[in-house]
Write an enzyme that holds these catalytic residues in place. Sequence first.
Site, short mmCIF file in Angstrom:
data_model
loop_
_atom_site.label_atom_id
_atom_site.label_comp_id
_atom_site.label_asym_id
_atom_site.label_seq_id
_atom_site.Cartn_x
_atom_site.Cartn_y
_atom_site.Cartn_z
N ASP A 1 0.86 -1.18 0.00
CA ASP A 1 0.00 0.00 0.00
C ASP A 1 0.90 1.24 0.00
O ASP A 1 1.21 1.81 1.04
CB ASP A 1 -0.91 -0.02 1.23
CG ASP A 1 -1.98 1.05 1.14
OD1 ASP A 1 -2.03 1.78 0.12
OD2 ASP A 1 -2.77 1.18 2.10
N ALA A 2 1.33 1.61 -1.20
CA ALA A 2 2.32 2.67 -1.36
C ALA A 2 1.74 3.92 -2.01
O ALA A 2 2.32 5.00 -1.93
CB ALA A 2 3.50 2.17 -2.20
N LYS A 3 0.60 3.78 -2.70
CA LYS A 3 -0.09 4.89 -3.37
C LYS A 3 0.87 5.72 -4.22
O LYS A 3 0.86 6.94 -4.18
CB LYS A 3 -0.82 5.75 -2.36
CG LYS A 3 -1.90 4.99 -1.58
CD LYS A 3 -2.63 5.87 -0.60
CE LYS A 3 -3.69 5.09 0.16
NZ LYS A 3 -3.08 4.13 1.13
N ARG A 4 1.67 5.02 -5.02
CA ARG A 4 2.62 5.69 -5.89
C ARG A 4 1.91 6.20 -7.14
O ARG A 4 0.80 5.80 -7.45
CB ARG A 4 3.76 4.75 -6.27
CG ARG A 4 4.63 4.29 -5.10
CD ARG A 4 5.29 5.46 -4.40
NE ARG A 4 6.41 5.03 -3.57
CZ ARG A 4 6.38 4.89 -2.26
NH1 ARG A 4 5.27 5.15 -1.60
NH2 ARG A 4 7.46 4.52 -1.58
N THR B 1 -0.59 -0.34 -4.67
CA THR B 1 -1.61 0.68 -4.87
C THR B 1 -1.00 1.89 -5.55
O THR B 1 0.14 2.26 -5.29
CB THR B 1 -2.26 1.10 -3.53
OG1 THR B 1 -1.26 1.62 -2.65
CG2 THR B 1 -2.96 -0.07 -2.87
#
Length: 270
Positions: free
Chosen positions: A94-97, A121
């Site tokens: 869950d890094a939302k890059r 993510t």
Amino acid sequence: MTTEQLTNEIRKKKSFLCIGLDVDLNKIPAHLLDLEDPIFEFNKAIIDATHHLCVAYKPNTAFYEAYGLKGWKALEKTINYLNTKYPEIFTIADAKRGDIGNTSTMYAKAFFEDLAFDSVTVAPYMGKDSVEPFLAFDNKHTIMLALTSNTGAFDFQTQNIDDKALYKHVLEISKCWENSESLMYVVGATKAEYFKEIRAIVPDSFLLVPGVGAQGGNLQDVCKYGMNNQVGLLINSSRGIIYASNGTDFAAEAAAKALDLQQEMETILG
């Protein structure tokens, strides 16, 4: 891991539970703080106690990056432990890059090749050329933010453009991207009333659903409107499970909370 393998694991375990490994050293049991790597030891205990009740784990990378090199090492040890001991588990970074071109490719290499996560993510705000580099990796999944569970989601995501909510535009456009069959989507459980409309746009995709538990999302409502023929849901719970106790019984109490959700899921699956 393929979506077929993930679906088979869901059917086998009668669970579509994802456990968020968001480790805060201020919240974990005090007795772990004397160990060489308290973050990993906490994760290891949680994983060993709950792996039979869930199909996925989702470390939020911010909780590791905050501790610098030792945090990143703990993340690496955690994913290596999962891949070695429980290879049937679906893993989510869950890094939302989200950035363009070669930058996204490097982000993808970091999580897919170096750390060997099954998925990551991403934020879609920069569009096609910020997401497609992630989709270029075989048997890996890109989980794109669609409609999130935070109150700020209403600032942009639900605003109308040409009489259609922005999040709907995002979903529809993403289906046209190269290798879009590898896309999954984040849809918050606190937005359960939107699931029916989301399923009309992406009927076959997996949805990662945070917000059940501590954030107040209702599992029954999410499943009523969000489940498809292949289940198609990963329900994430983080704080409600991993911080069920801050005593020496923390792993057993986490397992008890996970069991409650798994049994509810088993009933829904029938």
